[in-house]
Design a protein around this motif. Structure first.
Motif: not given
Ligand SMILES: Cc1cc2nc3c(=O)[nH]c(=O)nc-3n(C[C@H](O)[C@H](O)[C@H](O)COP(=O)(O)OP(=O)(O)OC[C@H]3O[C@@H](n4cnc5c(N)ncnc54)[C@H](O)[C@@H]3O)c2cc1C
Length: 453
Positions: A427-452
């Motif tokens: 669901e869109p909100r679940i997707e968005a929450l996960q993206q936000e969590i990713k952003q917190v852990f990996d602000p530059k988006g350098l950790l295993n990019p393009g996966k999951k």
């Protein structure tokens, strides 16, 4: 993404971990995983093999500061392309092989991420204990990779719960720091459960460097039962009846018609001519308890069966471990997925696998972990046949939608990696929450990019 020339990168990383621990970009074995059979291969600027958590942090820190992607890698046995790099540095855990603590009397072990799954199982067994998760490639896969994908395999003990038996203890997070997220304590609700968030994170949130494992006393006896049925419907009915009867099987597996046909010749016993579905169950416990449970399983699974056997455990499980390979040899290649559905929708999912494959002109079959409603839905192909590979990808995509419609998920144990990215249908909100969590852990988006995600 970095444009750093490889020469300074190799020099700097070599000064952190030693030149012999930095391999050239052409080290092909580090650029693939088990998706090689469907044609996936990657490229990297270097492969680095740190020997300590501190070195992992230093390498990670250097990469983060220089905008170089980092792709964590364990044994490279994943089925989702999760560790296949598309640029950047492969951070492989091969040298993180220390058993940091082993307390047999307390049923626990802390190991570094690069310890192989089979070695953990062996060490546990030698001390009268069992580490229940048993993914098929245990001789190659690493504990870090197991945790990063939440890999399980057949449940091998009635009291085991793999998801709760593995707790990340140390992880390297951005911008390059080792943190201890979990210790030996079995319970901890003091904060948000970061150690569970990392389980199944597929290298997108941090590099796991150590894990606490909960072991259980090895059962004295583990006695399998094999029941053959004339069709999927009668096999699934027997599974439901067995579960409903309250018998706790320590493993509950199935093979559909196609999978049984592929592995039939090597089965260590006799397969009835009319058999089109197989259920394998296991009873464990003390010798008396296992024998009593096995008798109950024989009776419960006997309903509607053509034959029920009690095979010798070691040969039966060796054979079961070889099913994936037997299926691959049918055509030389396969796209094998791992959808999971509620147990009561298993029959529909098994039938749908064959039906979806047929519509796409592909031979298809499945086997899997019945007790978890987890199917290895498989489309057979010849690796060089581009049309078949494309048809299989389309068929798999259709199956993911179906799994979600049945109340399940696109991935029960292999993860999304690169091959299933975008197919989870959140669901869109679940997707968005996960993206936000990713952003917190990996602000530059350098950790295993393009996966999951
Ligand atoms: C023959 C065969 C049978 C299999 N049977 C099963 C089965 O029964 N059940 C099952 O669940 N799986 C099974 N698998 C799939 C595979 O074995 C599991 O997914 C396994 O856990 C992957 O571990 P690995 O060490 O090889 O990880 P890799 O393939 O190296 O990596 C997998 C993912 O984890 C990430 N990762 C690896 N190490 C770390 C780390 N230290 N920190 C953070 N992220 C990390 C990678 O980036 C990647 O996204 C099978 C595979 C094969 C080839």
């Amino acid at each position: 993404v970095s444009t750093a020339a490889p020469a300074p990168l190799l020099r700097d990383l070599g000064s952190i971990v030693g030149a012999d621990a930095v391999l050239p970009d052409s080290t092909a074995t580090y650029l693939r995983d088990a998706t090689e059979a469907r044609g996936l291969g990657g490229h990297a600027v270097a492969v680095v093999l740190p020997a300590t958590s501190a070195d992992v942090a230093a390498v990670f820190g250097w990469c983060y500061a220089h905008d170089v992607p980092v792709v964590p890698r364990g044994g490279g046995t994943g089925f989702a392309g999760g560790c296949v790099p598309f640029g950047g540095v492969v951070l492989a855990t091969d040298r993180l092989t220390t058993v940091r603590a082993f307390d047999p009397l307390l049923w626990r072990m802390e190991v570094e991420a690069g310890v192989r799954t089979a070695d953990v199982r062996r060490l546990a067994r030698e001390n009268g204990l069992l580490f229940p998760p048993d993914p098929g490639a245990a001789e190659q896969s690493h504990i870090g990779g197991n945790v990063a994908t939440n890999a399980e395999g057949p449940m091998r003990s009635s009291t085991a719960s793999p998801a709760h038996g593995r707790r990340v203890s140390r992880v390297v997070v951005a911008p390059g720091e080792v943190i201890a997220v979990g210790g030996a304590a079995r319970k901890d609700v003091a904060g948000l459960d970061l150690k569970s968030l990392l389980v199944g994170s597929e290298g997108t949130l941090g590099v796991i460097t150590a894990v606490w494992l909960r072991l259980i006393p090895a059962p004295e006896s583990a006695l399998p039962v094999a029941a053959f049925y004339p069709d999927t419907a009668s096999g699934c009915e027997a599974i439901t009846a067995t579960m409903g009867s309250g018998i706790t099987a320590s493993a509950l597996e199935y093979l559909d018609d196609g999978a049984l046909a592929a592995a039939r010749r090597s089965y260590p016993g006799s397969v009835p001519e009319a058999a089109r579905f197989l259920v394998v169950a296991e009873a464990d416990g003390s010798r008396d308890e296992a024998e009593r449970l096995r008798t109950e399983l024989v009776e419960a699974l006997g309903e509607g069966a053509l034959a029920v056997e009690t095979p010798e455990p070691a040969s039966l499980w060796r054979w079961r471990d070889g099913v994936s390979i037997a299926v691959t040899t049918l055509r030389g290649g396969k796209v094998s997925e791992d959808i999971a559905v509620p147990v009561d929708r298993l029959e529909e999912a098994i039938e749908a696998t064959v039906e979806v494959g047929r519509r796409h002109g592909l031979e298809s079959l499945s086997w899997g972990h019945t007790g978890d409603g987890n199917l290895h839905s498989t489309f057979l192909l010849t690796r060089e046949n581009v049309e078949e590979v494309a048809a299989a990808e389309h068929a798999a995509a259709e199956l993911f939608v179906l799994a979600v419609r049945l109340g399940g998920t696109a991935s029960g144990e292999h993860g999304l990696g690169v091959v299933k990215r975008g197919h989870a249908h959140w669901e869109p909100r679940i997707e968005a929450l996960q993206q936000e969590i990713k952003q917190v852990f990996d602000p530059k988006g350098l950790l295993n990019p393009g996966k999951k995600l």
